[in-house]
Design a protein around this motif. Structure first.
Motif, PDB file in Angstrom:
ATOM      1  N   VAL A 180       0.780  -1.203   0.083  1.00  0.00           N
ATOM      2  CA  VAL A 180      -0.009  -0.075  -0.021  1.00  0.00           C
ATOM      3  C   VAL A 180       1.015   1.087  -0.139  1.00  0.00           C
ATOM      4  O   VAL A 180       1.957   1.075   0.558  1.00  0.00           O
ATOM      5  N   GLN A 181       0.632   2.389  -0.863  1.00  0.00           N
ATOM      6  CA  GLN A 181       1.320   3.406  -0.913  1.00  0.00           C
ATOM      7  C   GLN A 181       0.273   4.425  -0.898  1.00  0.00           C
ATOM      8  O   GLN A 181      -0.784   4.450  -1.443  1.00  0.00           O
ATOM      9  N   LEU A 182       0.554   5.610  -0.158  1.00  0.00           N
ATOM     10  CA  LEU A 182      -0.376   6.687   0.013  1.00  0.00           C
ATOM     11  C   LEU A 182       0.295   8.100  -0.209  1.00  0.00           C
ATOM     12  O   LEU A 182       1.523   8.123   0.420  1.00  0.00           O
ATOM     13  N   GLN A 183      -0.486   9.001  -0.807  1.00  0.00           N
ATOM     14  CA  GLN A 183       0.501  10.210  -1.276  1.00  0.00           C
ATOM     15  C   GLN A 183      -0.487  11.305  -1.038  1.00  0.00           C
ATOM     16  O   GLN A 183      -1.667  11.362  -1.632  1.00  0.00           O
ATOM     17  N   GLU A 184      -0.111  12.248  -0.117  1.00  0.00           N
ATOM     18  CA  GLU A 184      -1.056  13.316   0.277  1.00  0.00           C
ATOM     19  C   GLU A 184      -0.703  14.515  -0.490  1.00  0.00           C
ATOM     20  O   GLU A 184       0.554  14.811  -1.217  1.00  0.00           O
ATOM     21  N   SER A 185      -1.832  15.406  -0.784  1.00  0.00           N
ATOM     22  CA  SER A 185      -1.611  16.588  -1.404  1.00  0.00           C
ATOM     23  C   SER A 185      -2.732  17.450  -0.908  1.00  0.00           C
ATOM     24  O   SER A 185      -3.488  17.080  -0.145  1.00  0.00           O
ATOM     25  N   VAL A 207      -3.788   7.943   6.418  1.00  0.00           N
ATOM     26  CA  VAL A 207      -3.616   6.390   6.775  1.00  0.00           C
ATOM     27  C   VAL A 207      -4.329   5.360   6.242  1.00  0.00           C
ATOM     28  O   VAL A 207      -5.561   5.787   5.835  1.00  0.00           O
ATOM     29  N   ALA A 208      -4.090   4.035   6.368  1.00  0.00           N
ATOM     30  CA  ALA A 208      -4.854   3.145   5.689  1.00  0.00           C
ATOM     31  C   ALA A 208      -4.567   1.833   6.431  1.00  0.00           C
ATOM     32  O   ALA A 208      -3.542   1.542   6.797  1.00  0.00           O
ATOM     33  N   ASP A 209      -5.539   0.804   6.401  1.00  0.00           N
ATOM     34  CA  ASP A 209      -5.248  -0.477   6.921  1.00  0.00           C
ATOM     35  C   ASP A 209      -6.153  -1.457   6.194  1.00  0.00           C
ATOM     36  O   ASP A 209      -7.143  -0.985   5.393  1.00  0.00           O
ATOM     37  N   ARG A 210      -5.656  -2.547   5.766  1.00  0.00           N
ATOM     38  CA  ARG A 210      -6.189  -3.715   5.050  1.00  0.00           C
ATOM     39  C   ARG A 210      -7.475  -4.354   5.892  1.00  0.00           C
ATOM     40  O   ARG A 210      -8.146  -5.334   5.099  1.00  0.00           O
ATOM     41  N   SER A 211      -7.650  -4.226   7.122  1.00  0.00           N
ATOM     42  CA  SER A 211      -8.793  -4.788   7.972  1.00  0.00           C
ATOM     43  C   SER A 211      -9.914  -4.080   7.443  1.00  0.00           C
ATOM     44  O   SER A 211     -10.090  -3.115   6.904  1.00  0.00           O
ATOM     45  N   LEU A 212     -11.092  -4.831   7.480  1.00  0.00           N
ATOM     46  CA  LEU A 212     -12.360  -4.342   7.095  1.00  0.00           C
ATOM     47  C   LEU A 212     -13.006  -3.419   7.969  1.00  0.00           C
ATOM     48  O   LEU A 212     -13.801  -2.568   7.786  1.00  0.00           O
ATOM     49  N   ALA A 219      -4.219   6.809  -3.216  1.00  0.00           N
ATOM     50  CA  ALA A 219      -3.853   5.145  -2.569  1.00  0.00           C
ATOM     51  C   ALA A 219      -3.701   4.412  -3.632  1.00  0.00           C
ATOM     52  O   ALA A 219      -4.536   4.234  -4.763  1.00  0.00           O
ATOM     53  N   SER A 220      -2.651   3.542  -3.343  1.00  0.00           N
ATOM     54  CA  SER A 220      -2.523   2.354  -4.285  1.00  0.00           C
ATOM     55  C   SER A 220      -2.393   1.099  -3.309  1.00  0.00           C
ATOM     56  O   SER A 220      -1.859   1.148  -2.360  1.00  0.00           O
ATOM     57  N   GLY A 221      -2.717  -0.037  -4.036  1.00  0.00           N
ATOM     58  CA  GLY A 221      -2.972  -1.184  -3.157  1.00  0.00           C
ATOM     59  C   GLY A 221      -4.152  -1.549  -2.617  1.00  0.00           C
ATOM     60  O   GLY A 221      -5.101  -0.678  -2.603  1.00  0.00           O
ATOM     61  N   ALA A 275     -13.711   4.771  -7.003  1.00  0.00           N
ATOM     62  CA  ALA A 275     -13.163   4.745  -8.269  1.00  0.00           C
ATOM     63  C   ALA A 275     -11.962   4.994  -8.597  1.00  0.00           C
ATOM     64  O   ALA A 275     -11.018   4.436  -9.286  1.00  0.00           O
ATOM     65  N   LYS A 276     -11.548   6.053  -7.985  1.00  0.00           N
ATOM     66  CA  LYS A 276     -10.281   6.752  -8.035  1.00  0.00           C
ATOM     67  C   LYS A 276      -9.256   6.245  -7.105  1.00  0.00           C
ATOM     68  O   LYS A 276      -8.315   6.805  -7.163  1.00  0.00           O
ATOM     69  N   ASN A 277      -9.794   5.648  -5.718  1.00  0.00           N
ATOM     70  CA  ASN A 277      -9.237   5.092  -4.796  1.00  0.00           C
ATOM     71  C   ASN A 277      -8.417   6.638  -4.219  1.00  0.00           C
ATOM     72  O   ASN A 277      -7.092   6.422  -3.914  1.00  0.00           O
ATOM     73  N   THR A 278      -9.068   7.401  -3.958  1.00  0.00           N
ATOM     74  CA  THR A 278      -8.803   8.511  -3.250  1.00  0.00           C
ATOM     75  C   THR A 278      -9.524   8.878  -2.274  1.00  0.00           C
ATOM     76  O   THR A 278     -10.932   8.919  -1.982  1.00  0.00           O
ATOM     77  N   LEU A 279      -8.583   9.524  -0.900  1.00  0.00           N
ATOM     78  CA  LEU A 279      -9.396   9.945   0.319  1.00  0.00           C
ATOM     79  C   LEU A 279      -9.281  11.540   0.098  1.00  0.00           C
ATOM     80  O   LEU A 279      -8.448  11.974  -0.141  1.00  0.00           O
TER      81      LEU A 279
END
Length: 122
Positions: A2-7, A93-98, A24-26, A71-75
């Motif tokens: 997982v990679q996260l890039q803020e702007s 931040v992100a986590d793979r848990s539901l 976000a990717s992943g 759709a864009k995987n954007t937060l």
């Protein structure tokens, strides 16, 4: 991975608005925003889980809005009525848990972005 890039960070006067974005990717399920002001501990600002439940810190309720574009995987974090106390480095931040037990706890997330600075002047 997982990679996260803020702007979207920047400087604004009190009462103004800013919108932060996180690309976000992943595989991400639960996501959120944290912040850390100089000399203070990192704190949870807003979060949402895989079922769309949303959580806010009391200090930002009614002023900040978290949203996700799947759709864009954007937060995103829309921040209105900004105050000098909102000045901080903001982290996606992100986590793979539901779901996570404590959505605004930094220990709930395995993945962190590099951060984007928000400065609010009085």
């Amino acid at each position: 991975q997982v990679q996260l890039q803020e702007s979207g960070g920047g400087s604004v006067q009190a009462g103004g608005s800013l919108k932060l974005s996180c690309a976000a990717s992943g595989d991400t399920r639960c996501m959120g925003w944290f912040r850390q002001a100089p000399g203070k501990e990192r704190e949870g600002v807003a979060a949402l889980d895989s079922d769309g439940r949303i959580y806010y810190a009391d200090s930002v309720k009614g002023r900040f809005t978290i949203s996700q574009d799947n759709a864009k995987n954007t937060l995103s974090l829309q921040m209105n009525s900004l105050k000098p106390d909102d000045t901080a480095m903001y982290y996606c931040v992100a986590d793979r848990s539901l779901t996570v037990t404590r959505p605004l706890s930094l220990r709930s997330y395995d993945y962190w972005g590099q951060g984007t600075q928000v400065t609010v002047s009085s």
